[in-house]
Design a protein around this motif. Structure first.
Motif, PDB file in Angstrom:
ATOM      1  N   SER A 290       1.505   2.021  -4.151  1.00 33.83           N
ATOM      2  CA  SER A 290       0.441   2.425  -5.071  1.00 33.83           C
ATOM      3  C   SER A 290      -0.892   2.409  -4.348  1.00 33.83           C
ATOM      4  CB  SER A 290       0.385   1.504  -6.290  1.00 33.83           C
ATOM      5  OG  SER A 290      -0.028   0.219  -5.919  1.00 33.83           O
ATOM      6  N   ASP A 291      -1.699   3.396  -4.670  1.00 34.38           N
ATOM      7  CA  ASP A 291      -3.027   3.509  -4.074  1.00 34.38           C
ATOM      8  C   ASP A 291      -4.044   3.287  -5.181  1.00 34.38           C
ATOM      9  OD1 ASP A 291      -5.256   4.015  -2.602  1.00 34.38           O
ATOM     10  OD2 ASP A 291      -4.688   6.042  -2.004  1.00 34.38           O
ATOM     11  N   THR A 292      -4.771   2.188  -5.100  1.00 32.13           N
ATOM     12  CA  THR A 292      -5.704   1.835  -6.174  1.00 32.13           C
ATOM     13  C   THR A 292      -6.910   2.766  -6.231  1.00 32.13           C
ATOM     14  OG1 THR A 292      -6.746   0.228  -4.722  1.00 32.13           O
ATOM     15  CG2 THR A 292      -5.029  -0.582  -6.206  1.00 32.13           C
ATOM     16  N   SER A 293      -7.104   3.604  -5.225  1.00 28.63           N
ATOM     17  CA  SER A 293      -8.218   4.547  -5.301  1.00 28.63           C
ATOM     18  C   SER A 293      -7.894   5.725  -6.218  1.00 28.63           C
ATOM     19  CB  SER A 293      -8.594   5.048  -3.907  1.00 28.63           C
ATOM     20  OG  SER A 293      -7.517   5.739  -3.326  1.00 28.63           O
TER      21      SER A 293
ATOM     22  N   ASN B  37       0.815  -1.223   0.000  1.00 24.61           N
ATOM     23  CA  ASN B  37       0.000   0.000   0.000  1.00 24.61           C
ATOM     24  C   ASN B  37       0.845   1.267   0.000  1.00 24.61           C
ATOM     25  OD1 ASN B  37      -2.411  -1.368  -0.066  1.00 24.61           O
ATOM     26  ND2 ASN B  37      -2.663  -1.364   2.152  1.00 24.61           N
TER      27      ASN B  37
ATOM     28  N   THR C  93      -5.278   5.363  -8.868  1.00 28.12           N
ATOM     29  CA  THR C  93      -4.791   4.844 -10.135  1.00 28.12           C
ATOM     30  C   THR C  93      -5.090   3.348 -10.221  1.00 28.12           C
ATOM     31  OG1 THR C  93      -2.841   4.579 -11.546  1.00 28.12           O
ATOM     32  CG2 THR C  93      -2.489   4.464  -9.186  1.00 28.12           C
ATOM     33  N   PRO C  94      -5.401   2.846 -11.411  1.00 34.22           N
ATOM     34  CA  PRO C  94      -5.670   1.404 -11.527  1.00 34.22           C
ATOM     35  C   PRO C  94      -4.397   0.555 -11.500  1.00 34.22           C
ATOM     36  CG  PRO C  94      -5.917   2.464 -13.654  1.00 34.22           C
ATOM     37  CD  PRO C  94      -5.677   3.561 -12.663  1.00 34.22           C
ATOM     38  N   LYS C  95      -3.222   1.190 -11.566  1.00 41.37           N
ATOM     39  CA  LYS C  95      -1.973   0.441 -11.552  1.00 41.37           C
ATOM     40  C   LYS C  95      -1.726  -0.129 -10.157  1.00 41.37           C
ATOM     41  CE  LYS C  95       0.186   3.329 -15.028  1.00 41.37           C
ATOM     42  NZ  LYS C  95       1.295   4.244 -15.317  1.00 41.37           N
ATOM     43  N   ARG C  96      -1.249  -1.358 -10.130  1.00 41.88           N
ATOM     44  CA  ARG C  96      -0.921  -2.004  -8.867  1.00 41.88           C
ATOM     45  C   ARG C  96       0.572  -2.280  -8.827  1.00 41.88           C
ATOM     46  NH1 ARG C  96      -4.581  -3.525  -5.475  1.00 41.88           N
ATOM     47  NH2 ARG C  96      -3.302  -5.196  -4.648  1.00 41.88           N
ATOM     48  N   PHE C  97       1.142  -2.245  -7.650  1.00 41.31           N
ATOM     49  CA  PHE C  97       2.553  -2.532  -7.458  1.00 41.31           C
ATOM     50  C   PHE C  97       2.766  -4.029  -7.543  1.00 41.31           C
ATOM     51  CE2 PHE C  97       5.980  -3.738  -4.536  1.00 41.31           C
ATOM     52  CZ  PHE C  97       7.027  -3.063  -5.132  1.00 41.31           C
TER      53      PHE C  97
END
Length: 89
Positions: A64-67, A61, A69-73
């Motif tokens: 990357s914050d999925t709220s 977390n 951007t749709p990209k995930r680490f």
């Protein structure tokens, strides 16, 4: 006879563990001290705490914050790290 009943009552009261403290239960939810990173200081604190607590979810977390951007680490270990530490894959 009353003396006998009084002695028996005291022995039974002393014999059972109703007044002793019970053992603590394992918590259902893991403890988390993750804060919403609204400042760089909170982000660094979250990163340090996730490493200290060995909490992979809080560690991810921090990147990357999925709220927003749709990209995930996604972590891809090197082949040398994978051979030394197979749990990384």
């Amino acid at each position: 006879m009353k003396f006998f009943y009084a002695i028996m009552f005291l022995l039974m009261l002393n014999g059972c563990d109703i007044f002793n403290a019970r053992t603590a239960e394992i918590p259902d939810q893991p403890r988390s001290n993750y804060q919403q990173a609204v400042t760089p200081e909170f982000l660094v604190d979250n990163l340090i705490n996730s490493l200290k607590d060995k909490d992979a979810a809080n560690y991810i977390n921090c990147f990357s914050d999925t709220s927003f951007t749709p990209k995930r680490f996604a972590f891809s270990p090197s082949s040398g790290a994978t051979s030394l530490f197979p749990a990384l894959t």
